[in-house]
Design an enzyme around this catalytic site. Structure first.
Site, PDB file in Angstrom:
ATOM      1  N   HIS A  25       0.862  -1.072   0.116  1.00  0.00           N
ATOM      2  CA  HIS A  25       0.137  -0.179  -0.058  1.00  0.00           C
ATOM      3  C   HIS A  25       0.847   1.009   0.071  1.00  0.00           C
ATOM      4  O   HIS A  25       1.482   1.831   0.910  1.00  0.00           O
ATOM      5  CB  HIS A  25      -0.835  -0.083   1.189  1.00  0.00           C
ATOM      6  CG  HIS A  25      -1.955   0.896   1.228  1.00  0.00           C
ATOM      7  ND1 HIS A  25      -3.340   0.612   1.274  1.00  0.00           N
ATOM      8  CD2 HIS A  25      -2.062   2.244   0.792  1.00  0.00           C
ATOM      9  CE1 HIS A  25      -4.192   1.832   1.104  1.00  0.00           C
ATOM     10  NE2 HIS A  25      -3.304   2.636   0.835  1.00  0.00           N
ATOM     11  N   HIS A  27       1.301   4.924  -2.446  1.00  0.00           N
ATOM     12  CA  HIS A  27       0.834   5.987  -3.584  1.00  0.00           C
ATOM     13  C   HIS A  27       1.922   6.233  -4.383  1.00  0.00           C
ATOM     14  O   HIS A  27       2.708   6.896  -3.897  1.00  0.00           O
ATOM     15  CB  HIS A  27      -0.044   6.788  -3.088  1.00  0.00           C
ATOM     16  CG  HIS A  27      -1.553   6.165  -2.454  1.00  0.00           C
ATOM     17  ND1 HIS A  27      -2.788   6.136  -3.097  1.00  0.00           N
ATOM     18  CD2 HIS A  27      -1.859   5.781  -1.267  1.00  0.00           C
ATOM     19  CE1 HIS A  27      -3.476   5.582  -2.325  1.00  0.00           C
ATOM     20  NE2 HIS A  27      -3.068   5.382  -1.144  1.00  0.00           N
ATOM     21  N   ASP A  29       1.646   8.919  -6.207  1.00  0.00           N
ATOM     22  CA  ASP A  29       1.639  10.430  -6.151  1.00  0.00           C
ATOM     23  C   ASP A  29       1.979  10.850  -4.472  1.00  0.00           C
ATOM     24  O   ASP A  29       1.859  11.970  -4.314  1.00  0.00           O
ATOM     25  CB  ASP A  29       0.473  10.878  -6.633  1.00  0.00           C
ATOM     26  CG  ASP A  29      -0.756  10.354  -6.043  1.00  0.00           C
ATOM     27  OD1 ASP A  29      -0.707   9.232  -5.406  1.00  0.00           O
ATOM     28  OD2 ASP A  29      -1.935  11.096  -5.801  1.00  0.00           O
ATOM     29  N   GLY A 186      -9.791   7.985  -2.189  1.00  0.00           N
ATOM     30  CA  GLY A 186     -10.381   9.000  -2.110  1.00  0.00           C
ATOM     31  C   GLY A 186     -11.383   9.054  -1.098  1.00  0.00           C
ATOM     32  O   GLY A 186     -11.421   8.118  -0.095  1.00  0.00           O
ATOM     33  N   HIS A 213      -9.776   0.712  -0.133  1.00  0.00           N
ATOM     34  CA  HIS A 213      -9.711   1.587   0.810  1.00  0.00           C
ATOM     35  C   HIS A 213     -10.964   1.449   1.586  1.00  0.00           C
ATOM     36  O   HIS A 213     -12.044   1.971   1.195  1.00  0.00           O
ATOM     37  CB  HIS A 213      -9.229   2.950   0.351  1.00  0.00           C
ATOM     38  CG  HIS A 213      -8.022   3.324  -0.094  1.00  0.00           C
ATOM     39  ND1 HIS A 213      -7.330   3.263  -1.112  1.00  0.00           N
ATOM     40  CD2 HIS A 213      -6.876   3.958   0.579  1.00  0.00           C
ATOM     41  CE1 HIS A 213      -6.228   3.408  -1.057  1.00  0.00           C
ATOM     42  NE2 HIS A 213      -5.804   4.028  -0.139  1.00  0.00           N
ATOM     43  N   GLU A 216     -10.920   3.536   7.127  1.00  0.00           N
ATOM     44  CA  GLU A 216      -9.968   4.421   7.257  1.00  0.00           C
ATOM     45  C   GLU A 216     -10.731   5.657   7.792  1.00  0.00           C
ATOM     46  O   GLU A 216     -10.526   6.191   8.937  1.00  0.00           O
ATOM     47  CB  GLU A 216      -8.877   4.861   5.995  1.00  0.00           C
ATOM     48  CG  GLU A 216      -7.956   5.848   6.396  1.00  0.00           C
ATOM     49  CD  GLU A 216      -7.370   6.447   4.952  1.00  0.00           C
ATOM     50  OE1 GLU A 216      -7.963   6.121   4.149  1.00  0.00           O
ATOM     51  OE2 GLU A 216      -6.321   7.019   5.248  1.00  0.00           O
TER      52      GLU A 216
HETATM   53 ZN   LIG Z   1      -3.840   4.803   0.849  1.00  0.00          ZN
END
Ligand SMILES: [Zn+2]
Length: 383
Positions: A25, A27, A29, A186, A213, A216
């Site tokens: 996991h 990202h 970016d 997102g 995701h 969270e």
């Molecule tokens: Zn994430």
């Protein structure tokens, strides 16, 4: 890259950076080098909060730590702004792989949302190809330097957008050219996986692996939705599954007292039972969870982070970084944090790493080969 490793008090010889690690996991970016952002932003005429690499790195970490969602989201405006051309996407991807290898990562699944990288005129397919080209260059560079690393792309669709089916088809189209799985990311709250029901059905019909995701920014109901509608094989974070677990402590027990201490009477709810008993892996990102408030209901500090409870009660816990730039972390650093907080030893790090090997979106033969490679690396560390 060269700062000294913080040695855990329990074992001064534990060199976590040199251990073979698996990252599921992370990202794209969220893991750029500050110096690269500055160089690419200069060329693109994009204005940054600072043009000094050290100060910019600090700015990213402070924004992520600020507790302000707008400030946190602004960090991605700057990274995504410089990832809009073929050359820039390839470069960022190449450096990403090199940085992971430098940290001792030997297998990584790298996630990103192609739909956020078409402002410069690339098609979705061209963007995926550009990233793959950079990943391949990174793997070659690492190999030329005498190390090994294997990587794959997780193609992400943004929850608030409406392109789920299009992105799912994109991912499946690239399954033989670098894409190993699909993800949605997102705004979790208010944008449930059921919005992408058609896409998830298409992915299931094509036997294409999915991580979602969930757990969270929202709780157990969101995890349930990820399992039911997303048919998630893994949970991105999933940490709030611990809200479905009740622990009754004796007067002087505590969760953070270490491996050998009983955690009291544990009762596991239905969703948590499904996740644990079916071995659905949790992609937990300890530092990120603290920054985003995902674990506030447990106390909000690393000592009360439920990762240890989940690990001790048999969940398939994996350790990850999420956004290395924004959180100012490495996978080595995240393991060091756990070693220092929960007194984990080499066996714990191996178990958590093997959980990640088992959870990798790879064919069985490749997982077996990875497991053998990781085991060999840990055996060498034992001397
Ligand atoms: Zn994430």
């Amino acid at each position: 890259m060269t700062e000294p490793i913080l040695l855990p008090a329990s074992d001064p010889h534990l060199d976590i950076r040199s251990l073979p690690k698996v990252s599921l996991h992370d990202h794209l970016d969220g893991g750029l080098r500050p110096a690269t952002i500055i160089e690419l932003a200069g060329a693109a005429g994009h204005e940054l909060p600072s043009t000094d690499p050290v100060a910019l790195g600090v700015w990213f970490r402070e924004a992520a730590d600020s507790g302000s969602l707008p400030r946190y989201l602004e960090t991605f405006d700057h990274t995504i702004a410089v990832m809009q051309t073929r050359e820039n996407l390839s470069r960022v991807a190449r450096e990403f792989v090199e940085d992971l290898a430098e940290d001792g990562v030997v297998y990584a699944e790298i996630r990103w949302a192609p739909e956020q990288h078409v402002r410069g005129g690339l098609t979705l397919d061209e963007a995926v190809d550009a990233v793959q080209e950079g990943l391949n260059e990174g793997v070659d560079a690492v190999e030329a330097g005498g190390r090994l690393i294997q990587v794959g792309q997780l193609i992400t669709a943004m929850r608030h957008a409406d392109r789920g089916m299009e992105i799912a088809e994109l991912a499946v189209r690239h399954r033989n050219s670098g894409a190993v799985g699909f993800d949605i990311a997102g705004a979790e709250d208010g944008f449930p996986p059921s919005r992408f029901a058609e896409a998830f059905t298409y992915l299931a019909e094509n036997q294409f692996p999915v991580t979602v995701h969930a757990g969270e920014a929202a709780g157990v109901a969101s995890i349930r939705d990820a399992l039911v509608h997303g048919r998630a094989l893994r949970l991105g974070h999933g940490v709030r599954i611990a809200e479905d677990i009740d622990v009754e402590f004796d007067a002087d027990d505590s969760v953070d007292a270490g491996n050998d201490t009983a955690v009291g009477m544990v009762s596991i709810g239905q969703v948590a039972g499904w996740v644990r008993d079916r071995g659905i892996p949790l992609e937990i990102c300890p530092s990120s969870n603290l920054q985003t408030g995902a674990v506030d209901s447990f106390g909000g500090d690393i000592e009360s982070h439920p990762i240890d409870l989940l690990y001790q009660t048999g969940f398939q816990v994996t350790v990850n970084t999420d956004n290395r730039l924004m959180s100012g972390v490495t996978l080595t650093g995240e393991f060091e944090l756990l070693v220092q907080t929960f007194d984990y030893d080499l066996d714990d790090i191996l178990e958590l790493t093997m959980n990640a090997v088992d959870a990798a979106f790879l064919p069985l033969e490749e997982r077996d080969a990875l497991a053998a490679y990781v085991t060999e690396g840990f055996n060498q560390a034992r001397g």
